[in-house]
Design a protein around this motif. Sequence first.
Motif, mmCIF file in Angstrom:
data_model
loop_
_atom_site.group_PDB
_atom_site.id
_atom_site.type_symbol
_atom_site.label_atom_id
_atom_site.label_comp_id
_atom_site.label_asym_id
_atom_site.label_seq_id
_atom_site.Cartn_x
_atom_site.Cartn_y
_atom_site.Cartn_z
ATOM 1 N N ALA A 1 -0.875 9.327 21.575
ATOM 2 C CA ALA A 1 0.026 8.301 21.058
ATOM 3 C C ALA A 1 1.308 8.911 20.499
ATOM 4 C CB ALA A 1 -0.681 7.484 19.977
ATOM 5 N N MET A 2 1.196 10.041 19.833
ATOM 6 C CA MET A 2 2.391 10.699 19.303
ATOM 7 C C MET A 2 3.270 11.236 20.423
ATOM 8 S SD MET A 2 0.892 12.679 15.942
ATOM 9 C CE MET A 2 2.540 13.225 15.483
ATOM 10 N N LEU A 3 2.659 11.710 21.514
ATOM 11 C CA LEU A 3 3.452 12.171 22.657
ATOM 12 C C LEU A 3 4.184 11.016 23.324
ATOM 13 C CD1 LEU A 3 0.999 14.724 24.323
ATOM 14 C CD2 LEU A 3 3.101 15.246 23.056
ATOM 15 N N ILE B 1 -3.430 1.224 19.762
ATOM 16 C CA ILE B 1 -3.368 0.818 18.353
ATOM 17 C C ILE B 1 -2.628 1.874 17.528
ATOM 18 C CG2 ILE B 1 -4.748 0.248 16.323
ATOM 19 C CD1 ILE B 1 -6.904 -0.774 18.214
ATOM 20 N N PHE B 2 -2.886 3.137 17.783
ATOM 21 C CA PHE B 2 -2.142 4.206 17.100
ATOM 22 C C PHE B 2 -0.657 4.123 17.422
ATOM 23 C CE2 PHE B 2 -6.097 6.982 16.735
ATOM 24 C CZ PHE B 2 -6.150 6.870 15.365
ATOM 25 N N LEU B 3 -0.346 3.860 18.672
ATOM 26 C CA LEU B 3 1.054 3.780 19.087
ATOM 27 C C LEU B 3 1.777 2.656 18.352
ATOM 28 C CD1 LEU B 3 3.150 5.025 20.966
ATOM 29 C CD2 LEU B 3 2.411 3.430 22.747
ATOM 30 N N ALA B 4 1.089 1.517 18.193
ATOM 31 C CA ALA B 4 1.685 0.405 17.450
ATOM 32 C C ALA B 4 1.908 0.779 15.988
ATOM 33 C CB ALA B 4 0.784 -0.823 17.554
ATOM 34 N N GLY B 5 0.969 1.533 15.408
ATOM 35 C CA GLY B 5 1.146 1.970 14.025
ATOM 36 C C GLY B 5 2.280 2.957 13.861
ATOM 37 N N LEU B 6 2.419 3.880 14.824
ATOM 38 C CA LEU B 6 3.498 4.863 14.748
ATOM 39 C C LEU B 6 4.868 4.210 14.851
ATOM 40 C CD1 LEU B 6 1.972 7.670 17.008
ATOM 41 C CD2 LEU B 6 2.299 7.757 14.526
ATOM 42 N N PRO C 1 -0.344 9.389 6.054
ATOM 43 C CA PRO C 1 -0.404 8.343 5.018
ATOM 44 C C PRO C 1 0.138 6.997 5.485
ATOM 45 C CG PRO C 1 0.436 10.386 4.106
ATOM 46 C CD PRO C 1 0.392 10.573 5.588
ATOM 47 N N MET C 2 1.183 7.010 6.297
ATOM 48 C CA MET C 2 1.783 5.753 6.723
ATOM 49 C C MET C 2 0.905 4.993 7.716
ATOM 50 S SD MET C 2 4.561 5.282 5.054
ATOM 51 C CE MET C 2 5.313 3.967 6.010
ATOM 52 N N ILE C 3 0.105 5.705 8.502
ATOM 53 C CA ILE C 3 -0.768 5.025 9.469
ATOM 54 C C ILE C 3 -2.234 5.119 9.050
ATOM 55 C CG2 ILE C 3 0.838 5.521 11.349
ATOM 56 C CD1 ILE C 3 -1.198 7.621 12.349
ATOM 57 N N SER C 4 -2.492 5.392 7.776
ATOM 58 C CA SER C 4 -3.880 5.554 7.316
ATOM 59 C C SER C 4 -4.705 4.283 7.542
ATOM 60 C CB SER C 4 -3.904 5.936 5.841
ATOM 61 O OG SER C 4 -3.254 4.945 5.039
ATOM 62 N N SER C 5 -4.093 3.117 7.378
ATOM 63 C CA SER C 5 -4.835 1.874 7.616
ATOM 64 C C SER C 5 -5.196 1.716 9.092
ATOM 65 C CB SER C 5 -4.012 0.672 7.158
ATOM 66 O OG SER C 5 -2.765 0.608 7.842
ATOM 67 N N VAL C 6 -4.308 2.181 9.987
ATOM 68 C CA VAL C 6 -4.592 2.143 11.421
ATOM 69 C C VAL C 6 -5.702 3.129 11.765
ATOM 70 C CG1 VAL C 6 -3.604 2.431 13.720
ATOM 71 C CG2 VAL C 6 -2.225 1.450 11.887
ATOM 72 N N VAL C 7 -5.672 4.310 11.149
ATOM 73 C CA VAL C 7 -6.729 5.297 11.358
ATOM 74 C C VAL C 7 -8.078 4.728 10.930
ATOM 75 C CG1 VAL C 7 -7.580 7.574 10.682
ATOM 76 C CG2 VAL C 7 -5.150 7.239 11.129
ATOM 77 N N PHE C 8 -8.090 4.067 9.786
ATOM 78 C CA PHE C 8 -9.339 3.486 9.296
ATOM 79 C C PHE C 8 -9.840 2.392 10.226
ATOM 80 C CE2 PHE C 8 -11.386 0.139 6.699
ATOM 81 C CZ PHE C 8 -12.545 0.834 6.364
ATOM 82 N N PHE C 9 -8.935 1.569 10.730
ATOM 83 C CA PHE C 9 -9.325 0.495 11.649
ATOM 84 C C PHE C 9 -9.951 1.074 12.912
ATOM 85 C CE2 PHE C 9 -8.251 -2.352 15.202
ATOM 86 C CZ PHE C 9 -8.881 -3.517 14.778
#
Length: 323
Positions: free
Chosen positions: A114-116, A196-201, A229-237
């Motif tokens: 997702a970061m790439l 989902i990670f991409l949407a959070g980023l 920290p900014m995507i921690s809620s997405v990581v948890f989901f």
Amino acid sequence: MSKATMTADRDAAVRTTGSTGPRKRARLPGDGMAGYLFLSPWLIGILLLTLGPMVTSLYLSFTDYDLFNSPTWIGLENYEKMFSDPRWLRSVQVTAVYVVLAVPIKLAAALAVAMLLNSKRRGQGFYRAAFYGPSLIGGSVSVAIVWKMMFSDDSVVDKLLLGVGIDTGGWAGNPDYSVMMLVLLAVWQLGAPMVIFLAGLKQVPRELYEAAEVDGAGRWRRFRSITLPMISSVVFFNLLLETINSFQVFTSAYVVGGPNGQPAGSTLFYTIYLFDRGFGDYRMGYASAMAWMLLLGVGLVTVFLFRTARGWVFYSGDSGDKR
């Protein structure tokens, strides 16, 4: 009409209706019935397809039931048998190992991809579709068959490993590597958490990265202090969803190892043993008890994740004081 007359008419209307706004439509006797009528498909579905089977399976878990004769009440005997059943204990162990390995590796791979894909580049849409595609077909029987053939003795993967001096004798037939083969299959299906990670980023303000770069923060520091920290809620989901799904793995493991979890019981997942007891041995009462134990186990893991999330998951508006 004068202003005084209009004011008098309005005051009279207020005294009559008790409101200065538009009059509301009176509730008709059939309004409630119409609402329940529109809800009826959902209500019938949840009663017949969800709550009904759940209550039935809960009752059957306390009985001796073989699908052909009437269930006989035996109390907690099915639950007591589990803890002395070596195959049940083996299925719990195999499933736990799979969850511990598959979930973090899959999430780490999904976040890396997702970061790439978060940066603008030519052919971005194609790459996103290519990485997401396996998640649409990953649970099919045909893919599991192909995956098993790829990791069999003298197959593609085996020949590649032999080329670098590693002789495993085929992962599909080796108890030491069979679970890892299924873990890699799960990682290959990283499309859903990746999206989902991409949407959070996309929601992380670019100004934070620019300010950190001006202060001399490197890539790892920016990732650890800003991105996570900014995507921690997405990581948890994603962590919660993938953990629950991993406990329920069935199709790929059944195709690879069959109902007995071959080789040597190394792929005897919980759901496979549950299926074998219910529809292979016709011990539906025991299988129902296993299903409720699985629900209890997943519930406890979910509660644990929510409790631990208080210390590392941050939402918009949090002040940083976690209590």
